[in-house]
Structure formats: structure tokens, C-alpha cells
Write a protein that holds these residues in place. Structure first.
Motif, mmCIF file in Angstrom:
data_model
loop_
_atom_site.group_PDB
_atom_site.id
_atom_site.type_symbol
_atom_site.label_atom_id
_atom_site.label_comp_id
_atom_site.label_asym_id
_atom_site.label_seq_id
_atom_site.Cartn_x
_atom_site.Cartn_y
_atom_site.Cartn_z
ATOM 1 N N GLY A 164 -37.763 -43.403 -22.480
ATOM 2 C CA GLY A 164 -38.966 -42.972 -23.174
ATOM 3 C C GLY A 164 -40.134 -42.694 -22.244
ATOM 4 N N ARG A 165 -40.083 -43.208 -21.019
ATOM 5 C CA ARG A 165 -41.172 -42.971 -20.058
ATOM 6 C C ARG A 165 -41.024 -41.616 -19.364
ATOM 7 N NH1 ARG A 165 -43.336 -47.881 -18.168
ATOM 8 N NH2 ARG A 165 -44.883 -46.565 -17.109
ATOM 9 N N ALA A 166 -39.815 -41.066 -19.371
ATOM 10 C CA ALA A 166 -39.540 -39.863 -18.589
ATOM 11 C C ALA A 166 -40.353 -38.635 -19.013
ATOM 12 C CB ALA A 166 -38.043 -39.545 -18.625
ATOM 13 N N LYS A 191 -31.407 -35.678 -19.903
ATOM 14 C CA LYS A 191 -30.631 -36.898 -20.118
ATOM 15 C C LYS A 191 -31.469 -37.944 -20.838
ATOM 16 C CE LYS A 191 -27.903 -40.444 -17.767
ATOM 17 N NZ LYS A 191 -27.400 -40.948 -16.465
ATOM 18 N N ALA A 192 -32.742 -38.038 -20.474
ATOM 19 C CA ALA A 192 -33.648 -38.998 -21.116
ATOM 20 C C ALA A 192 -33.797 -38.684 -22.604
ATOM 21 C CB ALA A 192 -35.012 -38.977 -20.430
ATOM 22 N N TYR A 193 -34.010 -37.413 -22.931
ATOM 23 C CA TYR A 193 -34.118 -37.023 -24.339
ATOM 24 C C TYR A 193 -32.845 -37.388 -25.107
ATOM 25 C CZ TYR A 193 -38.479 -34.339 -23.971
ATOM 26 O OH TYR A 193 -39.792 -33.956 -23.825
ATOM 27 N N SER A 198 -32.557 -37.509 -29.032
ATOM 28 C CA SER A 198 -33.308 -36.304 -29.391
ATOM 29 C C SER A 198 -32.799 -35.082 -28.628
ATOM 30 C CB SER A 198 -34.800 -36.513 -29.109
ATOM 31 O OG SER A 198 -35.549 -35.391 -29.506
ATOM 32 N N PRO A 199 -31.550 -34.659 -28.894
ATOM 33 C CA PRO A 199 -31.032 -33.466 -28.204
ATOM 34 C C PRO A 199 -31.797 -32.207 -28.587
ATOM 35 C CG PRO A 199 -29.551 -34.149 -29.979
ATOM 36 C CD PRO A 199 -30.567 -35.243 -29.820
ATOM 37 N N THR A 223 -24.373 -32.719 -21.410
ATOM 38 C CA THR A 223 -25.188 -33.862 -21.848
ATOM 39 C C THR A 223 -25.737 -33.629 -23.255
ATOM 40 O OG1 THR A 223 -25.830 -34.340 -19.563
ATOM 41 C CG2 THR A 223 -27.193 -35.293 -21.298
ATOM 42 N N ILE A 224 -26.237 -32.420 -23.504
ATOM 43 C CA ILE A 224 -26.791 -32.096 -24.824
ATOM 44 C C ILE A 224 -25.685 -32.035 -25.865
ATOM 45 C CG2 ILE A 224 -28.054 -30.367 -26.160
ATOM 46 C CD1 ILE A 224 -29.442 -29.545 -23.534
ATOM 47 N N MET A 225 -24.587 -31.398 -25.514
ATOM 48 C CA MET A 225 -23.457 -31.288 -26.442
ATOM 49 C C MET A 225 -22.956 -32.668 -26.857
ATOM 50 S SD MET A 225 -19.905 -29.148 -25.878
ATOM 51 C CE MET A 225 -19.365 -30.151 -24.485
#
Length: 264
Positions: A164-166, A191-193, A198-199, A223-225
Motif C-alpha cells: 500500500g505504500r508503493a 505488483k503492488a496493486y 486492485s488489478p 502479474t495482472i492476469m
């Protein structure tokens, strides 16, 4: 042989024997000192040993035996990370702090990759505040800032479960210090999202990358997939796959494995 000659001969033998004994003792002492002197090893040798060592004290011992004349900074980083992982598993966080802070006295601290390894290691130990503190100390330590240390900081966000800090750091830090995020910066942000579930936000950043002409890699798409699949949004995940194929992005084994796993 006269008594005076015999006495002189006896004294000579006695002196020679004493000298020989002294020399033997000194030689033995030198031999012992040589045998007890700790031998040094290469970083690659240490890395190989640390893979199979889980005792944190033994890990520290191996790390301390690495020759200061190492030739591979990457191997040195891995030996440091292995050691930190062993200490973290035993919850020896004060030892981790002492271990990593001692590196700030090393002349190599002015080299950004060297300092970045400390930031990354603090992240692996779950000590994000220490990672951020080290990043903020760079000016005082005489270390230049660029995407190298910034990417290490974003990586520390993810590895320390502080994803969440990213986004906030991503928007503030490059602007403050005058450099532009690269594809690895965006990869860490995406990756953080996804770690945050939250993609959709990650997809928005893909558009930003495209507008700036920053390469979008197969790892980023995967990563999103994977995040969409985990949320049960299979149609969205398949659209990401189609977009990856459409762009002609080289698809690696990881992408195929994620898709096959979720399809099954």
C-alpha cells in the motif's frame, strides 16, 4: 678430553639444544596461528553453502568468512540476503539491524547498488521502516539516487507486505529527486496493486507506460492476469492474455503456467 674442554663442549650442546627447542616452539606457535586463522572464501562459494544452512549463527559465520576481494557484487548481494532470511526466520531482528547497519561503515556504501542491497534486505526481513530510513539517508552517506535504489525501495514495499505504500512513493519520490521510473519501477508498482487486490489500477498504469513508451514485459502482463484470475474475473484475465498475444509480447513459461492453472 680435559675437564675444561669437556665442560665447554657440554655448555655448547646445552645452548644448541635450548636454541633448537625455542625454534621448535616458535615454529609450532606459527603453525598453530596459521591453522587457527580463519580462511576466506568467495561469494559464490558462500552462496552455495548458505543454500543448505538454516542455523542463523552458522549463516553469519559463513558470511563473515567471505573474502573482501570478491569479484561479483550480485553474488555478494545474494549471500547477504540468504543471511538475512535465516536471521528473520528466527525473529532475530535486532541482529539483522546490527548486521545491515554495520555495512554503512563500508567504503562501498557510496556505490548505489551496494546501498540498494541493504534496502532490499530490510524489505526481505519485513523491516520496511528501516528500508525507507536507509533510502532517506543516501545524501548523508554520499550515495547518488536513481532508479536503482528507488526500485529497491519499491521491491522492499512488496516483500515486506507494505504494498500500500508503493503508489504514494511512486508518485512522489521520482519527482522529488529528479529521475524517471523505468520498466522495473512500473513492474514493482503493478505488483503492488495486484497484491492489494486492485488489478484494475494496474491496468491504468499500463496505459501510462504505453504513453511514455516504456516497455511492457510478459512478467507485467502475467502479474495482472494472475490477479484477475484470483479475483474470479476470468474474462478480464483472458482479455489481458489476448492483449499480450496481440502485442507480440514474448510469452514465457510463467504466463502459460498461470493460465493453465486457472483454466483447470
Amino acid at each position: 678430553m680435559s675437564s675444561r674442554l669437556a665442560l665447554h663442549h657440554g655448555r655448547h650442546l646445552s645452548t644448541s639444544a635450548a636454541a633448537a627447542a625455542t625454534a621448535a616452539v616458535e615454529a609450532a606457535g606459527a603453525s598453530t596461528a596459521t591453522s587457527t586463522k580463519p580462511s576466506t572464501i568467495s561469494t559464490s562459494r558462500a552462496k552455495s553453502q548458505l543454500r543448505y544452512v538454516y542455523d542463523p549463527d552458522k549463516a553469519l559465520e559463513i558470511y563473515s568468512s567471505v573474502s573482501p576481494n570478491y569479484t561479483s557484487p550480485l553474488s555478494s548481494r545474494y549471500t547477504q540476503e540468504y543471511t538475512v532470511r535465516r536471521l528473520a526466520k528466527s525473529h532475530r531482528f535486532s541482529d539483522i539491524e546490527n548486521f545491515l547497519e554495520s555495512h554503512k561503515n563500508d567504503p562501498k556504501i557510496t556505490q548505489e547498488p551496494f546501498l540498494s542491497s541493504l534496502i532490499r534486505s530490510y524489505g526481505l526481513a519485513g523491516m520496511f521502516d528501516h528500508a525507507l530510513k536507509t533510502f532517506n539517508e543516501m545524501y548523508d552517506l554520499g550515495t547518488p539516487r536513481s532508479t536503482v535504489s528507488f526500485n529497491a525501495l519499491l521491491s522492499a514495499c512488496n516483500s515486506s507486505k507494505n504494498s500500500g505504500r508503493a503508489p504514494e512513493l511512486f508518485d512522489e519520490v521520482p519527482q522529488r529527486y529528479g529521475f524517471s521510473p523505468d520498466k522495473f519501477s512500473y513492474g514493482n508498482l503493478i505488483k503492488a496493486y495486484c497484491e492489494m487486490g486492485s488489478p484494475e489500477s494496474a491496468l491504468e498504469r499500463l496505459k501510462e507506460m504505453e504513453e511514455k513508451g516504456i516497455e511492457i514485459t510478459a512478467v507485467t502482463f502475467t502479474t495482472i492476469m494472475h490477479s484477475f484470475y484470483k479475483k474470479g474475473k476470468n474474462e478480464e484475465a483472458e482479455r489481458v492474455w489476448s492483449e499480450m498475444v496481440k502485442r507480440g509480447c514474448p510469452i514465457d513459461v510463467g504466463a502459460y503456467n498461470v493460465r493453465i492453472m486457472h483454466i483447470h
